[in-house]
Design an enzyme around this catalytic site. Structure first.
Site, short mmCIF file in Angstrom:
data_model
loop_
_atom_site.label_atom_id
_atom_site.label_comp_id
_atom_site.label_asym_id
_atom_site.label_seq_id
_atom_site.Cartn_x
_atom_site.Cartn_y
_atom_site.Cartn_z
N GLU A 41 37.75 28.02 25.95
CA GLU A 41 37.31 27.03 24.97
C GLU A 41 36.14 26.17 25.48
OE1 GLU A 41 40.41 27.83 25.56
OE2 GLU A 41 41.71 27.52 23.82
N GLY A 42 36.04 26.01 26.80
CA GLY A 42 34.91 25.26 27.36
C GLY A 42 33.60 25.97 27.04
N HIS A 43 33.57 27.28 27.22
CA HIS A 43 32.36 28.04 26.89
C HIS A 43 32.10 28.00 25.38
CE1 HIS A 43 33.68 30.33 30.64
NE2 HIS A 43 32.48 29.89 30.96
N VAL A 182 36.14 20.55 28.67
CA VAL A 182 37.23 20.79 27.71
C VAL A 182 38.51 20.99 28.54
CG1 VAL A 182 38.10 22.33 25.90
CG2 VAL A 182 35.65 21.82 26.04
N SER A 192 37.66 29.61 33.99
CA SER A 192 37.99 31.05 34.01
C SER A 192 38.97 31.33 35.14
CB SER A 192 36.72 31.87 34.22
OG SER A 192 35.78 31.53 33.23
N ARG A 193 38.90 30.54 36.21
CA ARG A 193 39.75 30.80 37.38
C ARG A 193 41.22 30.40 37.14
NH1 ARG A 193 34.75 29.41 40.41
NH2 ARG A 193 34.35 31.13 41.86
#
Ligand code: PAF
Length: 288
Positions: A41-43, A182, A192-193
């Site tokens: 969601e951050g991307h 986010v 992602s990690r």
């Protein structure tokens, strides 16, 4: 925004450059979201922000080997290209650029970009050469995409400060937009990690943001830099199974030790879990 019936992606620098030339010839502005994939969601927020202010949006997905040091998680970095292309397109990307390593680095000419003092602290101290690799790939991507605006997340606050300084010092014409971190409902910063955390580690991980928020309160109460950093470090050591890599209370974006008159501050940390190194920060103004 241009309406496109189907998603477009390319692995070719030449095709990516033809696309941006076509857009520019049409008089359209390009917003650019560089990523290493495994989109969350951050991307998607970055793409949403890019869509709001640009006629068309390019997203890159490239796990950049030059920003990983020996023994770091380049191989283990999560990858999911097909799903990412679909997600980026659904979020509004007009083109996804997903080159292979040999396309981006066919030869090594040996030239490095050395970011200097901003990269000597925080992640730069623990990951020597990391920001050299980030700047190299960002410059390459920006030369290929030639965006009007580039969108970066504030979770990677040190990266953002270094790239902003690089763009300013080298007169890179694109404008940078800072996009807030986010978070999951429990406060964990989207990364992602996060997928590489064990179930127990995932349960512990929200303590990072809770502790940083507490640290901000301590700063506002006048507690010293050393005591605040020790509080964060001790809390994370005691309450999570992770190993604290660093905790830094600095000015932002200059990343200097705060003086009594410094108002723009960052409290940031990195915690190494078994298979995931998490970073987080709060950027805030000292009150009063
Ligand atoms: O923030 C990231 O995902 C990467 O560091 C970036 C900016 C895409 C460069 O590889």
């Amino acid at each position: 925004m241009i309406e496109r019936a189907s998603m477009q992606y390319t692995t070719s620098i030449k095709k990516m450059m033809s696309w941006q030339k076509e857009m520019k010839a049409l008089g359209l502005t390009i917003g650019f979201v560089p990523t290493m994939g495994f989109l969350h969601e951050g991307h998607l927020k970055l793409i949403e922000e890019a869509k709001k202010s640009s006629d068309c949006v390019a997203v890159s997905i490239f796990v950049n080997p030059t920003q990983f040091g020996p023994g770091e998680d380049f191989e283990a970095y999560p990858r999911r290209l097909d799903a990412d292309i679909r997600l980026a397109t659904e979020a509004g990307a007009d083109i996804v650029f997903c080159p292979e390593v040999k396309e981006m680095y066919p030869v090594d000419g040996g030239i490095r970009i050395v970011p200097g003092k901003l990269a000597k602290k925080m992640c730069g101290a623990s990951r020597p050469g990391h920001f050299d690799g980030v700047l190299k790939v960002v410059l390459k991507l920006v030369n290929i995409v030639q965006p009007d605006t580039v969108f970066f997340g504030m979770k990677d606050a040190q990266q953002l400060a270094i790239i902003e300084t690089f763009f300013r010092d080298f007169n890179c014409p694109a404008t940078i937009v800072r996009v807030p971190t986010v978070r999951d409902e429990d406060g964990l910063a989207k990364s992602s990690r996060n997928v590489n955390l064990s179930t127990d580690e995932r349960e512990d991980a929200p303590i990072i943001f809770e502790t940083l928020k507490h640290a901000e309160v301590l700063v506002q109460e006048g507690v010293t830099k050393e005591a605040v950093e020790k509080f964060v470090s001790d809390t994370l050591d005691n309450k999570t199974s992770g190993k604290v890599d660093y905790v830094s209370l600095l000015t932002y974006p200059d990343l200097e030790a705060p003086t009594e008159t410094s108002n723009d501050l960052i409290i940031a940390c990195a915690v190494q879990f078994t298979k995931a190194r998490l970073i987080d920060n709060i950027i805030f103004k000292r009150e009063g």
